[in-house]
Design an enzyme around this catalytic site. Structure first.
Site, short mmCIF file in Angstrom:
data_model
loop_
_atom_site.label_atom_id
_atom_site.label_comp_id
_atom_site.label_asym_id
_atom_site.label_seq_id
_atom_site.Cartn_x
_atom_site.Cartn_y
_atom_site.Cartn_z
N HIS A 151 -7.32 -6.07 0.69
CA HIS A 151 -6.16 -5.24 1.01
C HIS A 151 -5.41 -5.71 2.26
O HIS A 151 -4.43 -5.08 2.67
CB HIS A 151 -6.64 -3.79 1.24
CG HIS A 151 -5.57 -2.75 1.10
ND1 HIS A 151 -4.95 -2.43 -0.09
CD2 HIS A 151 -5.00 -1.92 2.03
CE1 HIS A 151 -4.07 -1.46 0.10
NE2 HIS A 151 -4.07 -1.14 1.38
N ASP A 170 -9.91 -5.78 -3.61
CA ASP A 170 -9.37 -4.75 -2.72
C ASP A 170 -10.33 -3.58 -2.66
O ASP A 170 -10.71 -3.01 -3.69
CB ASP A 170 -8.01 -4.29 -3.26
CG ASP A 170 -7.22 -3.44 -2.30
OD1 ASP A 170 -7.82 -2.52 -1.70
OD2 ASP A 170 -6.01 -3.67 -2.16
N SER A 221 0.83 -1.20 0.00
CA SER A 221 0.00 0.00 0.00
C SER A 221 0.87 1.26 0.00
O SER A 221 1.63 1.48 -0.94
CB SER A 221 -0.95 -0.04 1.20
OG SER A 221 -1.97 0.92 1.07
#
Length: 276
Positions: free
Chosen positions: A254, A221, A145
């Site tokens: 995620h 995600d 991320s």
């Protein structure tokens, strides 16, 4: 360096250290996993950069990476995600300030005094690791991320310093998504031209080194379409002729469940490059 944690793990040692960072002007912590091979000879290093809200603990407790690092003979280093402590600027919300350093060098006050995570990760931390741990100067970098953004930009900005780079669910175009726009406006100011120096989609267009990029992205995600937008990097890489492998993984979100599912493949990928 002060060792804070020391735990046996897959034949090696999972440690956490504290030290005073001259670059950041505060006390910092980082995690180091030394595989069993490090007891006999220096080993190469994979630097892992975590995402928003994380510390050095998230990766070492959730990813299950030590098993694969032990198999491959690779050390793992996981720094914190921002400066911390008394006098360090902060803001309300999880996506700016402490826990959200974005791996850039801030130029705008009050952030510029402490928020220099790029220089910390690229220069100060490796110098410390290579001086005090049984490791070589063969380096790879990866992250998730915000940390995926950090891994990509750090590799693209520092040709020749890393043997390989990969990312999970990276913020590939921070100049074009809310997380990045908020952070860059605060840390760098309103000049969007200055933002390009910290944006992988911009950097790949003029990169002097064709270091292959490996990205895994879950298609479930929750941030895929609003914050991550990997197709922007894919389009830019194709136009520039820069090697990029983007693997869309069906059903994954995620979370660290996603990272744990593919971290073994990433460590093997890096180990092959670090041995070459």
């Amino acid at each position: 360096m002060e060792r804070i944690e020391h735990r046996a793990c897959f034949g090696g040692w999972q440690d956490v250290y504290g030290h005073r960072s001259e670059v950041l002007g505060c006390d910092m912590r980082f995690a180091v996993y030394l595989p069993p091979q490090a007891a006999k000879k220096p080993v190469p290093v994979l630097y892992w950069l975590s995402g928003l809200t994380c510390t050095e603990q998230n990766f070492i407790t959730k990813a299950g990476a030590q098993r694969y690092a032990a198999e491959q003979g690779v050390a793992l280093v996981a720094p914190d995600t921002s400066p911390r402590g008394e006098g360090v600027a902060d803001a309300e919300g999880y996506d700016l300030g402490i826990g959200a350093g974005f791996y850039i060098n801030a130029t705008r006050e009050p952030w510029a005094r402490h928020y220099r995570m790029h220089d910390y990760v690229v220069h100060e931390l490796p110098a410390l690791i290579e001086a005090h741990c049984p490791v070589t100067n063969a380096r790879a970098v990866s992250g998730h991320s915000m940390g995926g953004h950090g891994a990509l930009t750090i590799a693209l900005r520092n040709p020749g310093r890393y043997r390989s780079v990969s990312a999970f669910s990276p913020i590939v175009a921070p100049s074009q998504v809310p997380w990045g726009e908020k952070a860059f406006a605060a840390y760098l100011g309103d000049d969007r031209e200055a933002w390009k120096a910290w944006d992988a989609t911009e950097l790949v267009q003029t990169a002097s080194e064709r270091l292959p990029l490996l990205i895994d992205q879950g298609d479930a995600d929750e941030f895929l379409r609003t914050q991550l937008r990997p197709h922007l990097l894919k389009t830019a890489a194709e136009a520039a002729g820069h090697p990029l492998t983007l693997r869309m993984q069906p059903g994954y979100d995620h979370s660290y469940y996603f990272i744990a599912s593919f971290i073994g493949e990433h460590i093997a990928y890096h180990a092959a490059a670090l041995r070459s």
